[in-house]
Enzyme design. Structure first.
Site, PDB file in Angstrom:
ATOM      1  N   CYS A  15      -2.087   9.420   2.619  1.00 27.48           N
ATOM      2  CA  CYS A  15      -1.785   8.928   1.269  1.00 27.48           C
ATOM      3  C   CYS A  15      -2.917   9.251   0.302  1.00 27.48           C
ATOM      4  O   CYS A  15      -2.703   9.339  -0.895  1.00 27.48           O
ATOM      5  CB  CYS A  15      -1.553   7.425   1.306  1.00 27.48           C
TER       6      CYS A  15
ATOM      7  N   GLU B 230       0.887  -1.176   0.000  1.00 28.62           N
ATOM      8  CA  GLU B 230       0.000   0.000   0.000  1.00 28.62           C
ATOM      9  C   GLU B 230       0.916   1.215   0.000  1.00 28.62           C
ATOM     10  O   GLU B 230       1.487   1.569   1.026  1.00 28.62           O
ATOM     11  CB  GLU B 230      -0.901  -0.011   1.246  1.00 28.62           C
TER      12      GLU B 230
HETATM   13  P1  NAD Z   1       8.287   4.749   4.882  1.00 30.80           P
HETATM   14  O1  NAD Z   1       8.269   3.961   3.634  1.00 30.80           O
HETATM   15  O2  NAD Z   1       9.430   5.661   5.121  1.00 30.80           O
HETATM   16  O3  NAD Z   1       8.209   3.794   6.175  1.00 30.80           O
HETATM   17  C1  NAD Z   1       7.196   2.821   6.342  1.00 30.80           C
HETATM   18  C2  NAD Z   1       7.704   1.710   7.240  1.00 30.80           C
HETATM   19  O4  NAD Z   1       8.831   1.094   6.623  1.00 30.80           O
HETATM   20  C3  NAD Z   1       8.151   2.140   8.640  1.00 30.80           C
HETATM   21  O5  NAD Z   1       7.698   1.193   9.575  1.00 30.80           O
HETATM   22  C4  NAD Z   1       9.666   2.120   8.549  1.00 30.80           C
HETATM   23  O6  NAD Z   1      10.315   1.802   9.773  1.00 30.80           O
HETATM   24  C5  NAD Z   1       9.925   1.031   7.534  1.00 30.80           C
HETATM   25  N1  NAD Z   1      11.163   1.243   6.773  1.00 30.80           N
HETATM   26  C6  NAD Z   1      11.764   2.418   6.476  1.00 30.80           C
HETATM   27  N2  NAD Z   1      12.878   2.208   5.742  1.00 30.80           N
HETATM   28  C7  NAD Z   1      12.984   0.870   5.589  1.00 30.80           C
HETATM   29  C8  NAD Z   1      13.921   0.027   4.939  1.00 30.80           C
HETATM   30  N3  NAD Z   1      14.987   0.528   4.302  1.00 30.80           N
HETATM   31  N4  NAD Z   1      13.714  -1.304   4.968  1.00 30.80           N
HETATM   32  C9  NAD Z   1      12.636  -1.832   5.599  1.00 30.80           C
HETATM   33  N5  NAD Z   1      11.722  -1.071   6.240  1.00 30.80           N
HETATM   34  C10 NAD Z   1      11.881   0.254   6.236  1.00 30.80           C
HETATM   35  O7  NAD Z   1       6.885   5.543   4.890  1.00 30.80           O
HETATM   36  P2  NAD Z   1       6.366   6.584   5.942  1.00 30.80           P
HETATM   37  O8  NAD Z   1       7.184   7.830   5.847  1.00 30.80           O
HETATM   38  O9  NAD Z   1       6.190   5.937   7.254  1.00 30.80           O
HETATM   39  O10 NAD Z   1       4.891   6.864   5.360  1.00 30.80           O
HETATM   40  C11 NAD Z   1       4.658   7.750   4.316  1.00 30.80           C
HETATM   41  C12 NAD Z   1       4.442   7.030   3.007  1.00 30.80           C
HETATM   42  O11 NAD Z   1       3.466   6.014   3.157  1.00 30.80           O
HETATM   43  C13 NAD Z   1       3.879   7.945   1.931  1.00 30.80           C
HETATM   44  O12 NAD Z   1       4.486   7.666   0.710  1.00 30.80           O
HETATM   45  C14 NAD Z   1       2.402   7.597   1.892  1.00 30.80           C
HETATM   46  O13 NAD Z   1       1.758   7.897   0.680  1.00 30.80           O
HETATM   47  C15 NAD Z   1       2.453   6.128   2.162  1.00 30.80           C
HETATM   48  N6  NAD Z   1       1.192   5.662   2.710  1.00 30.80           N
HETATM   49  C16 NAD Z   1       0.407   4.849   1.955  1.00 30.80           C
HETATM   50  C17 NAD Z   1      -0.816   4.422   2.441  1.00 30.80           C
HETATM   51  C18 NAD Z   1      -1.725   3.524   1.652  1.00 30.80           C
HETATM   52  O14 NAD Z   1      -2.634   2.943   2.248  1.00 30.80           O
HETATM   53  N7  NAD Z   1      -1.546   3.384   0.358  1.00 30.80           N
HETATM   54  C19 NAD Z   1      -1.230   4.816   3.715  1.00 30.80           C
HETATM   55  C20 NAD Z   1      -0.395   5.641   4.444  1.00 30.80           C
HETATM   56  C21 NAD Z   1       0.818   6.054   3.952  1.00 30.80           C
END
Ligand code: NAD
Length: 469
Positions: A247, A213
């Protein structure tokens, strides 16, 4: 690898067959634990406090966008799980006479959920309840950036579940990386497209299935027939709830030239009505959240500064207070595709606006970005709506309103390529965590007639069968 992670994974693997044998009532019993927990006033207060500390989120928004959503999905699952879990009979083609077939919904096994920080409770708990409903053991890693909510979730799950059912590992990407070393049966990730790519490549090592997602740039088109007065208010609510850190928030506007002046006026009025009704300034409004942390605040300031340096015009907002990570709702005009704000997902209270004259221009503007999660169309003209739907792909489309399609559990939710892979919520959420096992029973007869030695007669029978199958 952290020994505890490995041990819990092994414990869950051992327990997975027991969970798989649970009937619908037993699975619902697990969900009732969550439901009851959230009905405890004291515990709810703790959650409000955690979310205030993370995002300065008002209680009403915690109810509307976090706890309420979780509750609504539990209710939806309670109403439907018996039906979803039933074997689904499928028809039998003539060529397979003597057989009966059905789909059996089985849990995938041990699943990993990695959640983001923006709706840290909702986006951890909603996938979790669908994973439980489908009969899986779950390891959950909430986001370290919403640290207070993450500890709340960890304690909650510790109180409610045995680690053989649900376990939480808190921490940053290094914890996520350790978890990704394990051969999960499914990984459900919500987050950025950048990290989504890492998750997918790590999942590939074990051929774990994934639901991603993701985010991206969701455009909001306002055409020359739109009911601007009505939609301006909806749009202000949808863009600035959670301070634009959603998002499904409209990322940028594409407004018909003839609707622009009226829209800008209505937008300003709506801002005042929603966030400054007493005229003391939006910064003092208790219903307006803050940016999650310095990193995202700095990122948004860079997008804003870059746009202003390239001659974007600030119509509303442009006020900042670094000491509280406050950023006013900001509408930008005179925006061009070379600005960073038009190239990256904004994920904050900045709203760039581009105008158009011919509807073909809208396609050109959007086709420079990857497929959006949601395409918003404000229009009273069905022909225009059809045109935009036919020519611009997206995970979902919502006309004449904003955000609400996410709230219908009968609709699948998810993106397309850069905005996501796989669907969630409702039956689609249940299926995402299930193996749709194909089962065929032979009742009588056989295909003996097709065994070698082959001859012309067999070929004629085959040709006949496949023509009529
Ligand atoms: P992110 O991708 O930075 O982090 C998400 C998760 O991944 C966190 O738990 C983080 O600890 C983990 N993570 C970070 N780097 C990682 C790595 N290198 N390897 C493995 N895991 C890692 O996202 P964010 O900043 O927490 O959230 C914002 C993003 O999420 C935006 O792009 C937003 O559009 C998206 N989002 C999508 C939805 C949806 O339902 N489609 C909902 C909410 C947010």
């Amino acid at each position: 690898m952290c020994l505890e992670i490995q041990q819990v994974f092994e414990i869950q693997k051992k327990n997975a067959p027991n969970l798989a044998r649970m009937d619908a009532e037993q699975r619902l019993e697990l969900l009732r634990r969550i439901e009851n927990y959230l009905q405890d006033g004291e515990r709810l207060k703790e959650l409000y406090k955690a979310m205030y500390n993370d995002l300065r989120k008002p209680e009403t928004e915690v109810i509307a966008t976090e706890v309420g959503i979780v509750q609504a999905h539990i209710t939806h699952i309670k109403r439907n799980l018996h039906k979803w879990m039933k074997n689904k009979k499928v028809p039998t083609p003539l060529s397979l006479l003597g057989t009966r077939s059905h789909i059996r919904y089985e849990p995938k096994g041990v699943v990993l959920i990695i959640a983001p920080w923006n709706f840290p409770f909702n986006l951890s708990l909603v996938p979790l309840i669908y994973a439980i409903a489908a009969g899986n053991a779950v390891i959950l890693k909430p986001s370290e950036m919403a640290a207070h909510t993450s500890s709340y979730i960890s304690l909650m799950m510790y109180e409610l579940f045995d680690e053989s059912e649900v376990a939480v590992f808190e921490g940053n990407e290094s914890v996520a990386q350790e978890l990704l070393d394990l051969p999960f049966n499914h990984i459900f990730f919500t987050g950025s497209p950048r990290v989504g790519k890492i998750i997918m490549s790590r999942a590939a090592q074990h051929l774990s299935s994934v639901t991603l997602e993701l985010g991206g740039k969701s455009p909001a088109i306002i055409d020359d027939t739109a009911n601007v007065k009505k939609i301006a208010k909806n749009l202000v609510w949808a863009k600035f709830i959670n301070n634009g850190q959603a998002c499904i928030a409209p990322d940028y506007l594409i407004v018909h030239e003839s609707a622009k002046d009226c829209f800008v006026k209505e937008f300003g009025q709506a801002l005042n009505q929603l966030y400054d009704p007493s005229g003391t300034g939006i910064q003092n409004c208790p219903d307006y959240c803050r940016i999650i942390n310095d990193h995202h605040y700095g990122r948004l300031r860079t997008l804003y500064n870059d746009a202003c340096e390239k001659d974007a015009q600030v119509l509303y907002g442009g006020d900042f207070d670094d000491s509280e990570l406050y950023m006013a709702p900001t509408l930008l005009d005179n925006v061009s595709p070379d600005m960073k704000i038009m190239k990256e997902e904004i994920f904050g209270p900045l709203l760039p606006m581009i105008t158009y004259i011919n509807r073909e221009d809208v396609e050109c503007i959007i086709e420079n970005s990857p497929s959006p999660l949601i395409l918003y169309i404000a229009s009273q003209d069905q022909d225009n709506i059809d045109y935009f739907m036919d020519n611009i792909s997206s995970g979902s489309t919502l006309t004449n309103d904003y955000m609400l399609s996410y709230s219908n559990p009968h609709l699948p939710f998810g993106g397309l390529n850069n905005s996501g892979i796989g669907k969630s919520l409702g039956f689609h959420g249940f299926v995402g965590f299930s193996n749709e096992r194909a089962v065929m029973h032979r009742k009588w007869g056989s295909v003996g007639i097709l065994y070698p030695p082959y001859n012309e007669k067999i070929q004629s029978i085959l040709k006949f069968i496949y023509r009529w199958m």
